[in-house]
Scaffold this active site. Structure first.
Site, PDB file in Angstrom:
ATOM      1  CE  LYS A  12       0.837   1.455   4.407  1.00 31.57           C
ATOM      2  NZ  LYS A  12       1.486   2.755   4.730  1.00 31.57           N
ATOM      3  CG  ASP A 136      -0.551   0.093   8.128  1.00 34.42           C
ATOM      4  OD1 ASP A 136      -1.145   1.000   8.738  1.00 34.42           O
ATOM      5  OD2 ASP A 136       0.586   0.223   7.644  1.00 34.42           O
TER       6      ASP A 136
END
Length: 309
Positions: A12, A136
């Site tokens: 990401k 995350d």
């Protein structure tokens, strides 16, 4: 019977990241936009039901306290099953770059093991379990584009953005998260707090309206950049060079990976070639990639686990 899958575990970037203040629990209050990208690790999982749980990890990098094993143990415990599970991990996502590789690996294990075991775990339990492993991790259970608030574990999906081409630059420069947060010295009464929130809202609104990370990138920010660049002048120099080719170039997370979004693959590939010939990037890895939408992310997982769904 051994069940075997080969998984791509995607990275990401933070399209935008604002740090507001330190919370009473010791963590920092964040506003960020997560975005999955095509850069990925590979994880091979071999699963076999057993009388007792045995977990094995073939990891050439010997990553200490690897989240793969922690996620596997937590997921098997949640299903109340025992199994012999062997993992082979091939890293392509650089560690310590703010690209979320470890969190992505953990989420991959949490998504795959219930399917291999023929069991279900309620999604809200997966989310809370993921949050215990890392801030995350919950995002990687859904992927795509999302606003995250609080510690970063509370997130909300945004409209799909275009699968625009990007360049990711990793330098191997290590940026420790703790000192990076310490260098920010944010307080609850920070005078620019209202402006920071307003600017973040403008970025999110523009991103949603235009469905383009490239178009919104000039409105983006990453509060860690000033703190990290003051400690790592070479990283600041690389960021400056990258911004000559893409005005919205950013650092992701607390560093040290840099990225930029482009209007076409031809433009991206030309910039990537230019950077590779620039002496400032001599010891860097310049990776062409692309943004991955939530729909594409979910289709990827259905394909990867199709044999056992």
């Amino acid at each position: 019977m051994i069940r075997r899958v080969r998984l791509r575990s995607l990275a990401k970037v933070n399209l935008d990241l604002r740090v507001l203040h330190k919370r009473a629990d010791g963590f920092h209050e964040l506003r960020t936009v997560f975005q999955t990208i095509s850069l990925a690790d590979t994880i091979v999982i071999e699963y076999e039901a057993a009388r007792r749980t045995v977990l094995e990890l073939d990891d050439p990098l010997a990553i200490p306290d690897n989240l793969v094993l922690r996620a596997a143990r937590a997921t098997l415990d949640a299903m109340k099953v025992h199994a012999r599970v062997r993992f082979q991990l091939q890293k392509s996502i650089p560690m310590g770059g703010g690209l979320g590789g470890g969190s992505s690996n953990a989420a991959a294990v949490m998504l795959a093991l219930p399917v291999l075991a023929g069991r279900r775990i309620p999604f809200d339990r997966l989310l809370s379990q993921g949050a215990e492993l890392g801030s995350d991790v919950p995002f990687f259970l859904t992927g795509g584009t999302a606003v995250a608030i609080g510690r970063g574990t509370e997130f909300y999906g945004l409209p799909e953005v275009a699968a625009e081409p990007i360049v990711v630059v990793t330098s191997g420069i290590k940026v420790a998260t703790g000192p990076a947060y310490g260098a920010l010295t944010r307080s609850l009464t920070s005078p620019d707090l209202s402006r920071k929130i307003s600017d973040f809202r403008l970025f999110v609104r523009t991103l949603g309206d235009l469905r383009s990370a490239r178009a919104a990138s000039t409105l983006s920010a990453n509060d860690f950049e000033s703190a990290v660049f003051s400690q790592q002048p070479l990283l600041k120099k690389m960021w400056g060079r990258l911004r000559k080719h893409a005005a919205g170039a950013r650092m992701t997370g607390s560093g040290s990976a840099l990225f930029a979004v482009f209007g076409s693959k031809a433009e991206r590939d030309l910039v990537a070639k230019t950077l590779e010939g620039d002496g400032v990037f001599e010891h860097c890895r310049v990776v062409p990639a692309s943004l991955v939408s939530g729909g594409s992310y979910r289709r990827l997982w259905r394909r990867q686990l199709a044999e056992y769904i």
